[in-house]
Design a protein around this motif. Sequence first.
Motif, PDB file in Angstrom:
ATOM      1  N   ALA A 240       5.878 -55.290  17.790  1.00 37.45           N
ATOM      2  CA  ALA A 240       4.511 -54.748  17.702  1.00 37.45           C
ATOM      3  C   ALA A 240       4.265 -53.730  18.809  1.00 37.45           C
ATOM      4  CB  ALA A 240       3.499 -55.882  17.784  1.00 37.45           C
ATOM      5  N   ILE A 241       4.718 -54.049  20.012  1.00 38.96           N
ATOM      6  CA  ILE A 241       4.528 -53.130  21.140  1.00 38.96           C
ATOM      7  C   ILE A 241       5.325 -51.855  20.932  1.00 38.96           C
ATOM      8  CG2 ILE A 241       4.845 -52.841  23.629  1.00 38.96           C
ATOM      9  CD1 ILE A 241       4.448 -55.923  23.848  1.00 38.96           C
ATOM     10  N   LEU A 242       6.556 -51.986  20.444  1.00 36.80           N
ATOM     11  CA  LEU A 242       7.383 -50.815  20.190  1.00 36.80           C
ATOM     12  C   LEU A 242       6.794 -49.945  19.079  1.00 36.80           C
ATOM     13  CD1 LEU A 242      10.971 -52.362  20.432  1.00 36.80           C
ATOM     14  CD2 LEU A 242       9.889 -50.775  22.046  1.00 36.80           C
ATOM     15  N   ALA A 243       6.148 -50.553  18.110  1.00 34.66           N
ATOM     16  CA  ALA A 243       5.497 -49.776  17.050  1.00 34.66           C
ATOM     17  C   ALA A 243       4.275 -49.047  17.582  1.00 34.66           C
ATOM     18  CB  ALA A 243       5.104 -50.704  15.903  1.00 34.66           C
ATOM     19  N   LEU A 244       3.571 -49.694  18.500  1.00 32.45           N
ATOM     20  CA  LEU A 244       2.351 -49.103  19.050  1.00 32.45           C
ATOM     21  C   LEU A 244       2.643 -47.853  19.868  1.00 32.45           C
ATOM     22  CD1 LEU A 244      -0.715 -49.284  19.676  1.00 32.45           C
ATOM     23  CD2 LEU A 244      -0.108 -50.759  21.612  1.00 32.45           C
ATOM     24  N   ILE A 245       3.711 -47.868  20.664  1.00 28.03           N
ATOM     25  CA  ILE A 245       3.966 -46.783  21.620  1.00 28.03           C
ATOM     26  C   ILE A 245       4.132 -45.417  20.952  1.00 28.03           C
ATOM     27  CG2 ILE A 245       5.586 -45.918  23.355  1.00 28.03           C
ATOM     28  CD1 ILE A 245       6.021 -48.869  24.192  1.00 28.03           C
ATOM     29  N   PRO A 246       5.065 -45.235  19.999  1.00 30.46           N
ATOM     30  CA  PRO A 246       5.198 -43.900  19.407  1.00 30.46           C
ATOM     31  C   PRO A 246       3.986 -43.504  18.573  1.00 30.46           C
ATOM     32  CG  PRO A 246       6.600 -45.475  18.257  1.00 30.46           C
ATOM     33  CD  PRO A 246       6.068 -46.169  19.462  1.00 30.46           C
ATOM     34  N   ALA A 247       3.380 -44.469  17.870  1.00 29.93           N
ATOM     35  CA  ALA A 247       2.202 -44.149  17.063  1.00 29.93           C
ATOM     36  C   ALA A 247       1.051 -43.690  17.948  1.00 29.93           C
ATOM     37  CB  ALA A 247       1.784 -45.370  16.240  1.00 29.93           C
ATOM     38  N   ALA A 248       0.870 -44.368  19.092  1.00 29.50           N
ATOM     39  CA  ALA A 248      -0.194 -43.983  20.021  1.00 29.50           C
ATOM     40  C   ALA A 248       0.075 -42.617  20.637  1.00 29.50           C
ATOM     41  CB  ALA A 248      -0.330 -45.041  21.118  1.00 29.50           C
ATOM     42  N   ALA A 249       1.337 -42.356  20.991  1.00 28.03           N
ATOM     43  CA  ALA A 249       1.695 -41.064  21.580  1.00 28.03           C
ATOM     44  C   ALA A 249       1.391 -39.923  20.614  1.00 28.03           C
ATOM     45  CB  ALA A 249       3.175 -41.052  21.969  1.00 28.03           C
ATOM     46  N   ILE A 250       1.748 -40.100  19.355  1.00 32.42           N
ATOM     47  CA  ILE A 250       1.489 -39.063  18.348  1.00 32.42           C
ATOM     48  C   ILE A 250      -0.017 -38.888  18.141  1.00 32.42           C
ATOM     49  CG2 ILE A 250       1.766 -38.455  15.914  1.00 32.42           C
ATOM     50  CD1 ILE A 250       4.486 -39.918  16.021  1.00 32.42           C
ATOM     51  N   ALA A 251      -0.752 -39.997  18.076  1.00 35.88           N
ATOM     52  CA  ALA A 251      -2.200 -39.923  17.864  1.00 35.88           C
ATOM     53  C   ALA A 251      -2.885 -39.205  19.022  1.00 35.88           C
ATOM     54  CB  ALA A 251      -2.777 -41.330  17.696  1.00 35.88           C
ATOM     55  N   ILE A 252      -2.446 -39.477  20.254  1.00 32.98           N
ATOM     56  CA  ILE A 252      -3.043 -38.821  21.419  1.00 32.98           C
ATOM     57  C   ILE A 252      -2.781 -37.316  21.383  1.00 32.98           C
ATOM     58  CG2 ILE A 252      -2.868 -38.592  23.932  1.00 32.98           C
ATOM     59  CD1 ILE A 252      -2.400 -41.628  24.035  1.00 32.98           C
ATOM     60  N   VAL A 253      -1.563 -36.945  21.039  1.00 34.95           N
ATOM     61  CA  VAL A 253      -1.227 -35.516  20.948  1.00 34.95           C
ATOM     62  C   VAL A 253      -2.091 -34.833  19.889  1.00 34.95           C
ATOM     63  CG1 VAL A 253       0.565 -33.872  20.264  1.00 34.95           C
ATOM     64  CG2 VAL A 253       1.125 -35.759  21.812  1.00 34.95           C
ATOM     65  N   LEU A 254      -2.211 -35.453  18.727  1.00 36.13           N
ATOM     66  CA  LEU A 254      -3.007 -34.865  17.651  1.00 36.13           C
ATOM     67  C   LEU A 254      -4.481 -34.751  18.046  1.00 36.13           C
ATOM     68  CD1 LEU A 254      -1.541 -36.656  14.485  1.00 36.13           C
ATOM     69  CD2 LEU A 254      -1.071 -34.332  15.290  1.00 36.13           C
ATOM     70  N   ALA A 255      -4.965 -35.732  18.805  1.00 36.51           N
ATOM     71  CA  ALA A 255      -6.384 -35.753  19.161  1.00 36.51           C
ATOM     72  C   ALA A 255      -6.727 -34.775  20.286  1.00 36.51           C
ATOM     73  CB  ALA A 255      -6.798 -37.170  19.572  1.00 36.51           C
ATOM     74  N   LEU A 256      -5.802 -34.556  21.219  1.00 35.84           N
ATOM     75  CA  LEU A 256      -6.159 -33.836  22.439  1.00 35.84           C
ATOM     76  C   LEU A 256      -5.508 -32.468  22.621  1.00 35.84           C
ATOM     77  CD1 LEU A 256      -6.105 -36.795  25.001  1.00 35.84           C
ATOM     78  CD2 LEU A 256      -8.025 -35.947  23.649  1.00 35.84           C
ATOM     79  N   VAL A 257      -4.368 -32.239  22.010  1.00 36.66           N
ATOM     80  CA  VAL A 257      -3.675 -30.961  22.217  1.00 36.66           C
ATOM     81  C   VAL A 257      -4.307 -29.882  21.334  1.00 36.66           C
ATOM     82  CG1 VAL A 257      -1.475 -29.733  22.013  1.00 36.66           C
ATOM     83  CG2 VAL A 257      -1.523 -32.098  22.862  1.00 36.66           C
ATOM     84  N   PRO A 258      -4.771 -28.782  21.918  1.00 32.27           N
ATOM     85  CA  PRO A 258      -5.479 -27.744  21.154  1.00 32.27           C
ATOM     86  C   PRO A 258      -4.696 -27.201  19.968  1.00 32.27           C
ATOM     87  CG  PRO A 258      -5.741 -27.368  23.517  1.00 32.27           C
ATOM     88  CD  PRO A 258      -4.740 -28.474  23.368  1.00 32.27           C
ATOM     89  N   THR A 259      -3.374 -27.177  20.063  1.00 31.07           N
ATOM     90  CA  THR A 259      -2.552 -26.651  18.964  1.00 31.07           C
ATOM     91  C   THR A 259      -2.826 -27.381  17.647  1.00 31.07           C
ATOM     92  OG1 THR A 259      -0.798 -26.135  20.546  1.00 31.07           O
ATOM     93  CG2 THR A 259      -0.181 -26.190  18.214  1.00 31.07           C
ATOM     94  N   PHE A 260      -3.190 -28.659  17.748  1.00 31.32           N
ATOM     95  CA  PHE A 260      -3.410 -29.478  16.549  1.00 31.32           C
ATOM     96  C   PHE A 260      -4.897 -29.626  16.234  1.00 31.32           C
ATOM     97  CE2 PHE A 260       0.609 -30.841  18.462  1.00 31.32           C
ATOM     98  CZ  PHE A 260       1.470 -30.657  17.381  1.00 31.32           C
ATOM     99  N   HIS A 261      -5.671 -28.640  16.629  1.00 32.71           N
ATOM    100  CA  HIS A 261      -7.125 -28.699  16.443  1.00 32.71           C
ATOM    101  C   HIS A 261      -7.501 -28.943  14.977  1.00 32.71           C
ATOM    102  CE1 HIS A 261     -11.376 -27.709  16.694  1.00 32.71           C
ATOM    103  NE2 HIS A 261     -11.195 -26.789  15.767  1.00 32.71           N
ATOM    104  N   GLU A 262      -6.762 -28.330  14.054  1.00 35.90           N
ATOM    105  CA  GLU A 262      -7.106 -28.440  12.638  1.00 35.90           C
ATOM    106  C   GLU A 262      -6.989 -29.865  12.110  1.00 35.90           C
ATOM    107  OE1 GLU A 262      -8.352 -26.128  10.499  1.00 35.90           O
ATOM    108  OE2 GLU A 262      -8.612 -24.899  12.295  1.00 35.90           O
ATOM    109  N   VAL A 263      -6.069 -30.640  12.663  1.00 39.33           N
ATOM    110  CA  VAL A 263      -5.869 -32.011  12.166  1.00 39.33           C
ATOM    111  C   VAL A 263      -6.439 -33.065  13.109  1.00 39.33           C
ATOM    112  CG1 VAL A 263      -3.810 -31.394  10.849  1.00 39.33           C
ATOM    113  CG2 VAL A 263      -3.568 -32.170  13.212  1.00 39.33           C
TER     114      VAL A 263
END
Length: 533
Positions: free
Chosen positions: A469-492
């Motif tokens: 469960a912890i291993l599943a959380l780490i990459p999913a959370a990393a991707i979600a944070i990038v999508l939410a905060l990095v300006p390049t992914f503003h559209e999504v």
Amino acid sequence: MDESQTGAKSPAGGSSGEDHRGGHPHEEHISGEQLHHSATLIDVDVDPALLAGLSPRLYNSDLAPTKRAGRRWGSYNIFALWANDVHSLGNYAFAIGLFAIGLGVWQILLAFLVGALLLFALLSLSGFMGEKTGVPFPVMSRIAFGIHGAQISSIIRGGVAIVWFGIQTYLASVVARVMVIALWPSLKSLDTNSILGLSTLGWLTFLVLWVIQVIIVSYGMDLIRKYEAFSGPIILVTMLALAIWILSEADWSIALSTSNSLSGGAMWRQIFAAGALWVAIYATFVLNFCDFTRAATSRSAITRGNLAGIPINMLFFAAIVVVLAGGQYKINGEIIESPADIVQAVPNTALLVLASLALIILTIAVNLMANFVAPIYMLANLFPRYLNFRRAGWVSALIGLVLLPWNLYNSPVVIEYFLGGLGAILGPLFGVIMADYWIIRKAQINVPDLYKEEATADYHYRNGFHHQAILALIPAAAIAIVLALVPTFHEVSPFAWFFGAALGAIFYLLFVRGKSLPIRDVSGEPIAVPSVH
């Protein structure tokens, strides 16, 4: 399934009877003597013999499952939660912002219908978990993450809530300051200085509202239930009255859109982005809805309360929004930021005071349900031998005070990156927990083992942590944070919560594939305590 049934086949593969966990049994269990000795274990109305094998590090009267008999949260109580929370000042600011960026009346209504239907489904799934097991969110997290790994999800959820508790109390104090100055104009001089970022009047109003909330929480979840039931109708009537007043000022018509209204693909993207963001606003609550539904009288009570409180109530909210925004825009071509702006413009002092009181009552109601209960259970779960519901409430409130939340609220970096980053993790958490509960276990839970530390207990996994469960959380959370905060992914970025939830579920299902997971349905009724929630 019979409550005593064991050895069911795991959907992940293998037999649940296999011992796949490491570690060593702990010797410490709850005894009858501890029930009377520990401050957090008093009033546990359970036969001491049934508590043998339960760990005092995992079980107390607040974390224990609730008995089915005597549960008090019916359809109206569930509806009242949403009647309060949906109409929060922050939600109005978000919704009116949609009008400002170019969505018209029907587009806003459609956006909220999309978001409301999604929330109805998600919150029903989350709520049913609480009704079946009777346990709060930190204990529910033990199913997927393990008895100690659950602290991860609990701290993330509770940490976000503590910060927002302080911020919401500050926002309510701003409304209180407007009311106080309207009643006693001479006190305006107390609102011109600054002590740690807040004026003297600001400190006074903040502390008064802070104390009121602490007092309510000190009497437990039942008083919170009663407060929500009391405040819900007040909020609905007040917002309807504000809308009617604006309509009368605008000659009973409103602007259907602004001069910069969207169309075509940009319009449709914004509609669905708004619906997705509406779900993301409730990302915290879809996780710990079980904190309330653990006291629900039945599944049907949750369904009826959610139906009235989410799709129906949210469309009522959207209608109020378009009237307030469209009416004010027709009057003077300006777009308000929140209902507080309209309240300040009310020419009659008595009406202004009544409207301000209603907004304060509303903000307290929202704070109690969304930002106070979760950190209380988080702290009780961290220190079950020392903190009961009341003590954890005091600790949570003190942390919310010493953070000086007005300074955090005025910092875009804190709001966007710290709280935004933590919020992005909530989607993957939800995905992992839902996939484990509904897909892997099919709602078959061994409730007593949620409170056991022995290596043979179902949720001990390896040293109390479920590493998949912890291993599943780490990459999913990393991707979600990038999508939410990095300006390049503003559209999504508006859809970051959904991407995170889906990835969390997918990664988890992949990681547990072929693993032997214990799946047994054992009732927690023998170790349950009377529901006082």
